[in-house]
Design a protein around this motif. Structure first.
Motif, PDB file in Angstrom:
ATOM      1  N   SER A  45       0.980  -1.159   0.025  1.00  0.00           N
ATOM      2  CA  SER A  45      -0.095  -0.027   0.156  1.00  0.00           C
ATOM      3  C   SER A  45       0.821   1.045   0.184  1.00  0.00           C
ATOM      4  N   PRO A  46       0.325   2.405  -0.189  1.00  0.00           N
ATOM      5  CA  PRO A  46       0.925   3.662  -0.134  1.00  0.00           C
ATOM      6  C   PRO A  46       1.206   3.819   1.503  1.00  0.00           C
ATOM      7  N   ALA A  47       2.288   4.525   1.727  1.00  0.00           N
ATOM      8  CA  ALA A  47       2.641   4.881   3.228  1.00  0.00           C
ATOM      9  C   ALA A  47       1.469   5.661   3.700  1.00  0.00           C
ATOM     10  N   PHE A  48       0.935   5.652   4.916  1.00  0.00           N
ATOM     11  CA  PHE A  48       0.100   6.342   5.760  1.00  0.00           C
ATOM     12  C   PHE A  48       0.416   6.845   7.215  1.00  0.00           C
ATOM     13  N   LEU A  49      -0.201   7.755   7.555  1.00  0.00           N
ATOM     14  CA  LEU A  49       0.028   7.931   8.915  1.00  0.00           C
ATOM     15  C   LEU A  49      -0.962   7.569   9.719  1.00  0.00           C
ATOM     16  N   LEU A  50      -0.477   6.956  11.025  1.00  0.00           N
ATOM     17  CA  LEU A  50      -1.454   6.011  12.054  1.00  0.00           C
ATOM     18  C   LEU A  50      -1.421   6.756  13.280  1.00  0.00           C
ATOM     19  N   GLY A  51      -2.403   6.766  13.812  1.00  0.00           N
ATOM     20  CA  GLY A  51      -2.557   7.218  15.457  1.00  0.00           C
ATOM     21  C   GLY A  51      -3.521   6.485  16.036  1.00  0.00           C
ATOM     22  N   ASP A  52      -3.379   6.460  17.340  1.00  0.00           N
ATOM     23  CA  ASP A  52      -4.356   5.414  18.314  1.00  0.00           C
ATOM     24  C   ASP A  52      -5.686   6.060  17.969  1.00  0.00           C
ATOM     25  N   GLY A  53      -6.530   5.087  17.448  1.00  0.00           N
ATOM     26  CA  GLY A  53      -7.866   5.206  17.411  1.00  0.00           C
ATOM     27  C   GLY A  53      -8.387   5.359  15.886  1.00  0.00           C
ATOM     28  N   ASP A  54      -7.224   5.425  14.956  1.00  0.00           N
ATOM     29  CA  ASP A  54      -7.576   5.745  13.565  1.00  0.00           C
ATOM     30  C   ASP A  54      -8.394   4.293  13.068  1.00  0.00           C
ATOM     31  N   THR A  55      -8.930   4.356  11.936  1.00  0.00           N
ATOM     32  CA  THR A  55      -9.518   3.354  11.235  1.00  0.00           C
ATOM     33  C   THR A  55      -9.213   3.569   9.813  1.00  0.00           C
ATOM     34  N   VAL A  56      -8.295   2.738   9.320  1.00  0.00           N
ATOM     35  CA  VAL A  56      -7.763   2.730   8.026  1.00  0.00           C
ATOM     36  C   VAL A  56      -8.278   1.668   7.056  1.00  0.00           C
ATOM     37  N   GLU A  57      -8.535   1.948   5.992  1.00  0.00           N
ATOM     38  CA  GLU A  57      -9.074   1.129   4.647  1.00  0.00           C
ATOM     39  C   GLU A  57      -8.171   1.167   3.468  1.00  0.00           C
ATOM     40  N   TRP A  58      -7.794   0.036   3.308  1.00  0.00           N
ATOM     41  CA  TRP A  58      -6.983  -0.338   2.000  1.00  0.00           C
ATOM     42  C   TRP A  58      -7.737  -0.998   0.917  1.00  0.00           C
ATOM     43  N   ASN A  59      -8.144  -0.207  -0.181  1.00  0.00           N
ATOM     44  CA  ASN A  59      -8.522  -0.616  -1.210  1.00  0.00           C
ATOM     45  C   ASN A  59      -7.792  -1.376  -2.229  1.00  0.00           C
ATOM     46  N   LEU A  60      -7.971  -2.695  -2.317  1.00  0.00           N
ATOM     47  CA  LEU A  60      -7.006  -3.382  -3.212  1.00  0.00           C
ATOM     48  C   LEU A  60      -7.123  -3.168  -4.926  1.00  0.00           C
ATOM     49  N   GLY A  61      -8.551  -2.741  -4.975  1.00  0.00           N
ATOM     50  CA  GLY A  61      -8.659  -2.573  -6.562  1.00  0.00           C
ATOM     51  C   GLY A  61      -7.749  -1.367  -7.129  1.00  0.00           C
ATOM     52  N   ASP A  62      -7.740  -0.397  -6.319  1.00  0.00           N
ATOM     53  CA  ASP A  62      -7.075   0.892  -7.058  1.00  0.00           C
ATOM     54  C   ASP A  62      -5.818   1.253  -5.953  1.00  0.00           C
ATOM     55  N   ASN A  63      -5.461   0.214  -5.054  1.00  0.00           N
ATOM     56  CA  ASN A  63      -4.226   0.378  -4.217  1.00  0.00           C
ATOM     57  C   ASN A  63      -4.401   1.611  -3.381  1.00  0.00           C
ATOM     58  N   ARG A  64      -5.523   1.955  -2.798  1.00  0.00           N
ATOM     59  CA  ARG A  64      -5.749   3.448  -2.134  1.00  0.00           C
ATOM     60  C   ARG A  64      -5.854   3.253  -0.599  1.00  0.00           C
ATOM     61  N   ILE A  65      -5.443   4.116   0.168  1.00  0.00           N
ATOM     62  CA  ILE A  65      -5.704   3.977   1.454  1.00  0.00           C
ATOM     63  C   ILE A  65      -6.657   5.288   1.756  1.00  0.00           C
ATOM     64  N   SER A  66      -7.772   5.132   2.657  1.00  0.00           N
ATOM     65  CA  SER A  66      -8.405   6.042   3.049  1.00  0.00           C
ATOM     66  C   SER A  66      -8.724   5.699   4.771  1.00  0.00           C
ATOM     67  N   TYR A  67      -9.219   6.956   5.265  1.00  0.00           N
ATOM     68  CA  TYR A  67      -9.536   7.011   6.835  1.00  0.00           C
ATOM     69  C   TYR A  67     -11.069   7.037   7.021  1.00  0.00           C
ATOM     70  N   ARG A  68     -11.616   6.004   8.009  1.00  0.00           N
ATOM     71  CA  ARG A  68     -12.926   6.041   8.106  1.00  0.00           C
ATOM     72  C   ARG A  68     -13.172   6.918   9.456  1.00  0.00           C
TER      73      ARG A  68
END
Length: 85
Positions: A62-85
């Motif tokens: 995946s692309p690199a992403f910042l992660l903090g306590d309590g974050d929810t991250v989604e990795w969409n394999l179809g377009d190799n995209r990271i998003s936050y919920r």
């Protein structure tokens, strides 16, 4: 962590999380045309990436992403995209 494999065309894979300062930690697996949720509790604020390993194939990273306590991250394999919920 949520890994969405619905539209990627990839077969199932084992998912790992790594920080830029540490080695990979296995989260679990995601099936073909499926989605999986993983809990990662050892969060230290910083930069991370996810990696999907498939038998006999190069790993998908995946692309690199910042992660903090309590974050929810989604990795969409179809377009190799990271998003936050």
């Amino acid at each position: 962590m949520v890994v969405d494999n619905f539209e990627s065309g990839y077969v199932g894979m084992i998912v790992f999380i790594s920080s830029t300062t540490g080695g990979p930690i296995r989260l679990g697996s995601v099936s073909a045309a499926g989605s999986s949720r993983f809990v990662y509790r050892d969060v230290r604020s910083g930069e991370y990436f996810l990696e999907g390993r498939r038998a006999g194939r190069p790993a998908l990273r995946s692309p690199a992403f910042l992660l903090g306590d309590g974050d929810t991250v989604e990795w969409n394999l179809g377009d190799n995209r990271i998003s936050y919920r």
